[in-house]
Design an enzyme around this catalytic site. Structure first.
Site, PDB file in Angstrom:
ATOM      1  N   MET A   1       0.860  -1.188   0.000  1.00 27.46           N
ATOM      2  CA  MET A   1       0.000   0.000   0.000  1.00 27.46           C
ATOM      3  C   MET A   1       0.890   1.230   0.000  1.00 27.46           C
ATOM      4  O   MET A   1       1.899   1.255   0.698  1.00 27.46           O
ATOM      5  CB  MET A   1      -0.905  -0.026   1.227  1.00 27.46           C
ATOM      6  CG  MET A   1      -2.126   0.823   1.052  1.00 27.46           C
ATOM      7  SD  MET A   1      -3.196   0.852   2.494  1.00 27.46           S
ATOM      8  CE  MET A   1      -3.897  -0.754   2.537  1.00 27.46           C
ATOM      9  N   ASP A   2       0.541   2.213  -0.758  1.00 29.65           N
ATOM     10  CA  ASP A   2       1.396   3.378  -0.953  1.00 29.65           C
ATOM     11  C   ASP A   2       1.231   4.333   0.220  1.00 29.65           C
ATOM     12  O   ASP A   2       0.662   5.401   0.099  1.00 29.65           O
ATOM     13  CB  ASP A   2       1.002   4.067  -2.273  1.00 29.65           C
ATOM     14  CG  ASP A   2       2.045   5.100  -2.669  1.00 29.65           C
ATOM     15  OD1 ASP A   2       3.062   5.219  -1.952  1.00 29.65           O
ATOM     16  OD2 ASP A   2       1.834   5.771  -3.677  1.00 29.65           O
ATOM     17  N   CYS A   3       1.724   3.946   1.391  1.00 30.52           N
ATOM     18  CA  CYS A   3       1.449   4.752   2.582  1.00 30.52           C
ATOM     19  C   CYS A   3       2.718   5.115   3.325  1.00 30.52           C
ATOM     20  O   CYS A   3       2.674   5.544   4.462  1.00 30.52           O
ATOM     21  CB  CYS A   3       0.482   4.017   3.507  1.00 30.52           C
ATOM     22  SG  CYS A   3       1.075   2.396   3.974  1.00 30.52           S
ATOM     23  N   GLY A   4       3.854   4.938   2.694  1.00 29.79           N
ATOM     24  CA  GLY A   4       5.076   5.419   3.313  1.00 29.79           C
ATOM     25  C   GLY A   4       5.695   4.478   4.330  1.00 29.79           C
ATOM     26  O   GLY A   4       6.603   4.864   5.053  1.00 29.79           O
ATOM     27  N   LYS A   5       5.240   3.218   4.385  1.00 33.94           N
ATOM     28  CA  LYS A   5       5.785   2.341   5.422  1.00 33.94           C
ATOM     29  C   LYS A   5       7.220   1.934   5.134  1.00 33.94           C
ATOM     30  O   LYS A   5       8.013   1.776   6.063  1.00 33.94           O
ATOM     31  CB  LYS A   5       4.884   1.131   5.657  1.00 33.94           C
ATOM     32  CG  LYS A   5       4.875   0.164   4.514  1.00 33.94           C
ATOM     33  CD  LYS A   5       4.026  -1.045   4.792  1.00 33.94           C
ATOM     34  CE  LYS A   5       3.959  -1.883   3.532  1.00 33.94           C
ATOM     35  NZ  LYS A   5       5.290  -2.083   2.888  1.00 33.94           N
ATOM     36  N   ASP A  76      10.737  -5.557   6.208  1.00 33.61           N
ATOM     37  CA  ASP A  76       9.727  -4.889   5.378  1.00 33.61           C
ATOM     38  C   ASP A  76       8.900  -5.947   4.644  1.00 33.61           C
ATOM     39  O   ASP A  76       9.354  -7.071   4.448  1.00 33.61           O
ATOM     40  CB  ASP A  76      10.400  -3.955   4.369  1.00 33.61           C
ATOM     41  CG  ASP A  76       9.412  -2.944   3.792  1.00 33.61           C
ATOM     42  OD1 ASP A  76       8.348  -2.714   4.415  1.00 33.61           O
ATOM     43  OD2 ASP A  76       9.685  -2.390   2.709  1.00 33.61           O
ATOM     44  N   GLU A  77       7.702  -5.577   4.267  1.00 36.34           N
ATOM     45  CA  GLU A  77       6.752  -6.506   3.637  1.00 36.34           C
ATOM     46  C   GLU A  77       6.539  -7.733   4.538  1.00 36.34           C
ATOM     47  O   GLU A  77       6.461  -8.880   4.067  1.00 36.34           O
ATOM     48  CB  GLU A  77       7.218  -6.926   2.233  1.00 36.34           C
ATOM     49  CG  GLU A  77       7.569  -5.776   1.304  1.00 36.34           C
ATOM     50  CD  GLU A  77       6.377  -4.937   0.852  1.00 36.34           C
ATOM     51  OE1 GLU A  77       5.231  -5.253   1.245  1.00 36.34           O
ATOM     52  OE2 GLU A  77       6.588  -3.951   0.113  1.00 36.34           O
ATOM     53  N   ALA A  78       6.414  -7.480   5.831  1.00 40.78           N
ATOM     54  CA  ALA A  78       6.375  -8.561   6.824  1.00 40.78           C
ATOM     55  C   ALA A  78       5.106  -9.397   6.734  1.00 40.78           C
ATOM     56  O   ALA A  78       5.049 -10.492   7.297  1.00 40.78           O
ATOM     57  CB  ALA A  78       6.518  -7.978   8.231  1.00 40.78           C
ATOM     58  N   GLN A  79       4.098  -8.902   6.021  1.00 41.33           N
ATOM     59  CA  GLN A  79       2.879  -9.716   5.849  1.00 41.33           C
ATOM     60  C   GLN A  79       3.162 -11.000   5.088  1.00 41.33           C
ATOM     61  O   GLN A  79       2.395 -11.952   5.169  1.00 41.33           O
ATOM     62  CB  GLN A  79       1.784  -8.911   5.124  1.00 41.33           C
ATOM     63  CG  GLN A  79       2.015  -8.645   3.643  1.00 41.33           C
ATOM     64  CD  GLN A  79       2.847  -7.395   3.373  1.00 41.33           C
ATOM     65  OE1 GLN A  79       3.458  -6.839   4.266  1.00 41.33           O
ATOM     66  NE2 GLN A  79       2.861  -6.953   2.120  1.00 41.33           N
TER      67      GLN A  79
END
Ligand SMILES: [Zn+2]
Length: 203
Positions: A1-5, A76-79
């Site tokens: 999702m383009d939310c800056g995470k 990152d992308e821990a899902q």
């Protein structure tokens, strides 16, 4: 999702390193298609790619065996982690005192939780929503990351598709993601821009 995470993940790593701490940056299925964290504002950092079945305890211990310090992990992308890998991270935090920072999204394009995200929600000491708000085209908070295939909101399919691998040699697939509010995710309504006839669109 383009939310800056991913940007936030890189900021955490930077702040930790500035305090003299040593860490590892891990990623699964980064959007660049290479083992690095890449944020949409253009910052990136080399990362270690985690594969299916990798034991994260063994990964950290192998670094220790090489004489490297590992005080913290940024994931990152821990899902996309497996439930077992999330449990390995909890063990590292509890038994080896490694600080673990995971970044990711909770739900897939069908609005169902990723197994790894679910285990993180169950085990994490702290959960923090990323403060950069993403809005649906209608202005409501964007809650769901819709997968758009051929201009239509997909309702079924594989949970794991990295649609925006955008390398120079990658073919642009007719699959993309768009953040929608729940109402417009349910309705499959991508907004006025998507409703324009093709002949009026500037490409
Ligand atoms: Zn909406």
């Amino acid at each position: 999702m383009d939310c800056g995470k991913s940007t936030l993940a890189l900021q955490i790593d930077h702040n930790q390193a500035r305090q003299g701490r040593h860490g590892l940056v891990l990623v699964r299925h980064d959007r660049s298609g290479r083992p690095q964290i890449s944020s949409r504002i253009g910052i990136s950092r080399q990362a270690t790619e985690v594969a299916d079945g990798d034991d994260l305890r063994r990964l950290v211990r192998s670094r220790w065996a090489d004489g490297q310090r590992v005080d913290y992990l940024v994931v990152d992308e821990a899902q996309f982690l497996s439930t077992e890998q999330v449990e390995q991270l909890a063990e590292l935090a509890d038994d080896a005192h490694v600080d673990v920072y995971c970044f990711g999204i909770a739900t897939d394009f069908r609005s169902r939780m990723f197994p790894g995200a679910r285990r993180l929600f169950e085990l994490a000491d702290e959960l923090n929503p990323v403060q950069v708000e993403v809005l649906c085209w209608c202005g409501r908070p964007g809650l769901l990351n819709a997968r758009i295939e051929g201009g239509v909101v997909a309702r079924e399919g594989a949970q794991f598709v990295v649609a925006d691998i955008g390398g120079a040699d990658a073919e642009p697939a007719d699959v993309r993601y768009q953040v929608l509010c729940r109402r417009h995710h349910r309705a499959g309504d991508l907004g006025p821009a998507a409703r324009q006839p093709d002949q009026l669109r500037l490409v």
